[in-house]
Motif scaffolding. Structure first.
Motif, mmCIF file in Angstrom:
data_model
loop_
_atom_site.group_PDB
_atom_site.id
_atom_site.type_symbol
_atom_site.label_atom_id
_atom_site.label_comp_id
_atom_site.label_asym_id
_atom_site.label_seq_id
_atom_site.Cartn_x
_atom_site.Cartn_y
_atom_site.Cartn_z
ATOM 1 N N TRP A 1 0.834 -1.196 0.000
ATOM 2 C CA TRP A 1 0.000 0.000 0.000
ATOM 3 C C TRP A 1 0.872 1.250 0.000
ATOM 4 N N VAL B 1 0.067 5.224 -0.014
ATOM 5 C CA VAL B 1 -1.086 6.095 0.202
ATOM 6 C C VAL B 1 -0.682 7.559 0.052
ATOM 7 N N ILE C 1 -7.135 -1.489 5.248
ATOM 8 C CA ILE C 1 -5.868 -2.156 4.973
ATOM 9 C C ILE C 1 -5.820 -3.533 5.635
ATOM 10 N N THR D 1 -0.017 -5.156 6.473
ATOM 11 C CA THR D 1 0.471 -4.844 5.126
ATOM 12 C C THR D 1 1.470 -3.691 5.185
ATOM 13 N N LEU E 1 3.219 -0.296 4.541
ATOM 14 C CA LEU E 1 2.547 0.948 4.192
ATOM 15 C C LEU E 1 3.568 2.056 4.001
ATOM 16 N N ALA F 1 -11.695 -2.822 -0.502
ATOM 17 C CA ALA F 1 -10.422 -3.383 -0.962
ATOM 18 C C ALA F 1 -10.477 -4.899 -1.093
#
Length: 453
Positions: free
Chosen positions: A266, A268, A301, A305, A307, A396
């Motif tokens: 991820w 962001v 999320i 995971t 990030l 997601a």
């Protein structure tokens, strides 16, 4: 006798408040958030020593700072004696009185409902206050279902009894100081106002105006989804959260960002949705800091995971990091600041933004899919006919349900729509974000229907 000073410490992104209460020399704190530097700075500014920390309950919506605040200051850490915790605490029970100072006398009141072991704390004296945590809120109560549906009805009945106990035992002029209810998903319904007393709640709060059966039925019928990350908060708080660093993580360069995106990690983008729409790194998600950033990121999320955050400047990334540690996301894979040109050499992607009037016009000319990312009760109350409802927190992991082709994504006001559209776009579909109030859908000619119509 000294009049107590009661200072709220707002955490708007989670819809919560903590409190610092002092007599000019010593202070106690109720329900502190994880980033305890805010509390310590306020105490220093007021020129007071923190000697006691009180938890109303084992929190479900954030990682507490109480354990570390007590360790840092040497304060007594008051946690319900019935709570199974993995640390030493000053066990406290219903009816116990703690004399923080001659003018700060705190009485514990067992107020189950939000949890089974929930405590409220009454500050007694000429200027009474009651710190109600997730019990009695402004015009509402804390929700009773966070420990699971099997306990929800029992806890709702407890919540009703607890609210009536507070109203019975405390003077009407007692100021009500809740932890939840300012946008928190721990609140059973939306709360209104910014201050209240027991007397005011007697006239406006359904829990104090309804009999138990009507209250239980209404509160259970009105409950909607709550964030998935809540499942991790209780265990962390019962264990005793470790201190966390707020130093920025290592900077990720263009090549590292490319590799992380290709690996499915991820990345962001923290910028406002309109800046993101104008140009962003393909495959990145947009969760802006102008909304409930940590709530929605934590909800969506997959826990654990890696990030990476992208922001306009270090202050933006630092703010995001602070919000994330409050919900237990303590380690970031990396960060980068600047503009999209600093993050990739590839052509930038854009995300079209539109209004409900645009959607009504488009549907006259070609078929498009409408994705409503509001929560189920919002959708049931009224939605665009034919719209697919996938709540943003679940999007997601439910992307396979989103149709191919052009997808117009909307919510109630625009923030969630942009987040959802960025998720859809990152999956390779064509997305349009409806940056508009849902109240405009019907006036624009879109057919709006309700599930109970």
């Amino acid at each position: 006798m000294t009049t107590p000073t009661v200072l709220p410490i707002e955490t708007a992104s989670l819809g919560d408040r903590s409190y610092l209460v002092h007599d000019g020399e010593v202070a106690f704190v109720v329900d502190p958030q994880r980033d305890i530097d805010r509390v310590l700075d306020l105490a220093e500014q007021e020129g007071v020593r923190i000697t006691h920390v009180f938890e109303t309950h084992i929190h479900n919506d954030y990682v507490t700072g109480g354990y570390q605040l007590a360790r840092r200051t040497g304060a007594d850490y008051h946690v319900n004696a019935q709570d199974p915790v993995g640390f030493e605490r000053a066990a406290i029970s219903d009816g116990d009185v703690v004399e923080v100072s001659p003018s700060l006398r705190v009485r514990a009141i067992h107020t189950p409902g939000h949890t089974f072991t929930h405590l409220s704390y009454a500050l007694e004296g000429e200027h009474p206050y009651v710190f109600t945590g997730g019990s009695l809120l402004f015009g509402s109560t804390g929700r009773p279902d966070l420990l699971g549906e099997d306990h929800a009805e029992t806890l709702a009945r407890h919540q009703h009894a607890s609210a009536h106990r507070l109203a019975r035992e405390l003077p009407e002029q007692a100021q009500v100081m809740p932890t939840h209810g300012f946008g928190s998903f721990c609140s059973a319904t939306q709360t209104e106002g910014d201050a209240s007393t027991i007397g005011q709640e007697l006239t406006q709060n359904p829990v104090l105006r309804q009999d138990v059966e009507d209250y239980v039925r209404e509160v259970l019928d009105g409950l909607d989804l709550f964030p998935a990350y809540y499942a991790h908060m209780g265990p962390a708080n019962a264990k005793g959260p470790e201190e966390v660093s707020l130093e920025l993580p290592e900077r990720a360069d263009k090549e590292v960002l490319r590799q992380r995106l290709e690996a499915g990690e991820w990345v962001v983008d923290l910028r406002h949705r309109r800046a993101f729409s104008a140009g962003h790194v393909p495959g990145t998600l947009n969760i802006g800091l102008d909304g409930q950033f940590s709530t929605w990121l934590g909800w969506m999320i997959p826990w654990g995971t890696p990030l990476t955050l992208l922001g306009e400047d270090p202050e933006q990334v630092s703010q995001a990091q602070r919000e994330l540690v409050r919900i237990g996301i303590d380690e970031l894979a990396g960060q980068s600041t600047g503009t999209p040109g600093d993050w990739t050499d590839a052509p930038l992607a854009t995300l079209r933004q539109a209004t409900f009037a645009d959607l009504a016009q488009v549907r006259h000319h070609r078929p498009v899919s409408v994705l409503d990312v509001r929560n189920p009760r919002e959708y049931a109350a009224g939605h665009v006919e034919g719209a697919l409802n996938i709540p943003l927190g679940q999007l997601a992991r439910r992307l396979a349900e989103v149709p191919e082709g052009e997808v117009w994504v909307h919510c109630a006001g625009g923030y969630r729509a942009s987040v959802g559209a960025s998720v859809v776009s990152a999956s390779g579909r064509t997305a349009v974000a409806v940056d508009d109030s849902f109240d405009q859908a019907r006036p624009c000619g879109l057919p709006v229907v309700a599930d109970d119509a």
